[in-house]
Design an enzyme around this catalytic site. Structure first.
Site, PDB file in Angstrom:
ATOM      1  N   ASP A 272      11.372   7.389 -16.964  1.00  0.00           N
ATOM      2  CA  ASP A 272      10.542   7.927 -15.890  1.00  0.00           C
ATOM      3  C   ASP A 272       9.055   7.684 -16.119  1.00  0.00           C
ATOM      4  O   ASP A 272       8.211   8.314 -15.501  1.00  0.00           O
ATOM      5  CB  ASP A 272      10.791   9.429 -15.739  1.00  0.00           C
ATOM      6  CG  ASP A 272      10.420  10.217 -16.985  1.00  0.00           C
ATOM      7  OD1 ASP A 272      10.174   9.593 -18.038  1.00  0.00           O
ATOM      8  OD2 ASP A 272      10.382  11.467 -16.918  1.00  0.00           O
TER       9      ASP A 272
ATOM     10  N   CYS B  38       8.910   7.515 -21.407  1.00  0.00           N
ATOM     11  CA  CYS B  38       9.953   7.282 -22.409  1.00  0.00           C
ATOM     12  C   CYS B  38       9.423   7.235 -23.836  1.00  0.00           C
ATOM     13  O   CYS B  38      10.097   7.690 -24.757  1.00  0.00           O
ATOM     14  CB  CYS B  38      10.772   6.045 -22.079  1.00  0.00           C
ATOM     15  SG  CYS B  38       9.889   4.490 -22.252  1.00  0.00           S
TER      16      CYS B  38
ATOM     17  N   HIS C 217      11.118  -0.494 -22.627  1.00  0.00           N
ATOM     18  CA  HIS C 217      11.655   0.860 -22.809  1.00  0.00           C
ATOM     19  C   HIS C 217      11.729   1.251 -24.284  1.00  0.00           C
ATOM     20  O   HIS C 217      11.931   0.407 -25.155  1.00  0.00           O
ATOM     21  CB  HIS C 217      13.061   0.917 -22.205  1.00  0.00           C
ATOM     22  CG  HIS C 217      13.666   2.291 -22.166  1.00  0.00           C
ATOM     23  ND1 HIS C 217      13.091   3.342 -21.492  1.00  0.00           N
ATOM     24  CD2 HIS C 217      14.800   2.790 -22.724  1.00  0.00           C
ATOM     25  CE1 HIS C 217      13.843   4.422 -21.626  1.00  0.00           C
ATOM     26  NE2 HIS C 217      14.883   4.115 -22.378  1.00  0.00           N
TER      27      HIS C 217
END
Length: 224
Positions: free
Chosen positions: A93, A96, A202
């Site tokens: 979101d 991370c 990520h």
């Protein structure tokens, strides 16, 4: 940092108790700073033979296109399997990096706001240590980093290492190295925090495969 749609998994974590509402974040952060943990030591021993890449703080670079991102993800998964490691999946979101750090520190990714606040405080109080790595106006950078959903970068990783007296270890999808270590300035680290880094896409929280926490299913709320 997995803000690319369709490439992330959701997570939920157990909660920990905090103090009064007005000072909740400071009390929580203060508790972990004064209570060293060694949760990452076993992973450090497992990967002690690997050479690490010297860390240079930097802001985020260009997000790779889908083809390269997919190749990088395969590389990361292969490395995790080689070393018997597993990812605790962190929500993508925009928070991370902070969620993954919170999971390593608190065992609760939902405390990412505490981590972000502490990191921004570090960046503000020790500006001279970090502003040389930030190519935009530093006050604008701080304002951006205060916002929930703003991606963390390698400057915030250094600030987190400094704030929490932690060595942050990244197992990455970079092709030239698989391990980056971010060490705190001027102090010996009192803990190790282990993250996987699907490069520029990520962060997840890392565990030995046998120690991976069980994801708790979120309760469904039905409207009648």
């Amino acid at each position: 940092m997995s803000e690319q749609k369709d490439n992330v998994s959701k997570s939920s974590c157990s909660s920990i108790s905090t103090s009064t509402q007005g000072s909740e974040e400071d009390v929580t952060v203060g508790a972990i700073v004064t209570e060293p943990k060694n949760n990452g030591r076993s992973l450090g021993k497992r990967l002690s033979h690997l050479d690490s890449l010297p860390h240079t703080p930097r802001v985020n670079g260009k997000i790779p296109d889908l083809t390269f991102a997919s190749i990088d993800h395969v590389t990361l998964m292969e490395r995790l399997g080689t070393y018997g490691l597993a990812e605790y999946q962190i929500e993508g979101d925009g928070n991370c990096q902070f969620r993954a750090l919170a999971d390593q520190i608190f065992r609760n990714a939902n405390h990412h706001k505490h981590v972000r606040k502490a990191v921004v405080k570090q960046l503000k109080e020790y500006r001279k240590h970090y502003e040389g790595y930030v190519p935009l106006d530093y006050k604008v950078y701080l304002k951006k980093m205060k916002r929930s959903g703003e991606w963390g970068d390698h400057v915030t990783l250094q600030a987190a290492a400094d704030r929490f007296a932690a060595k942050i270890c990244l197992l990455t999808s970079f092709r030239d190295t698989c391990l980056i270590e971010i060490v705190p300035r001027d102090v010996a680290p009192t803990r190790e925090l282990w993250l996987s880094f699907w490069c520029e896409v990520h962060y997840n929280s890392l565990y030995a495969t046998e120690d991976l926490p069980t994801l708790k299913a979120k309760k469904k709320h039905w409207l009648f």
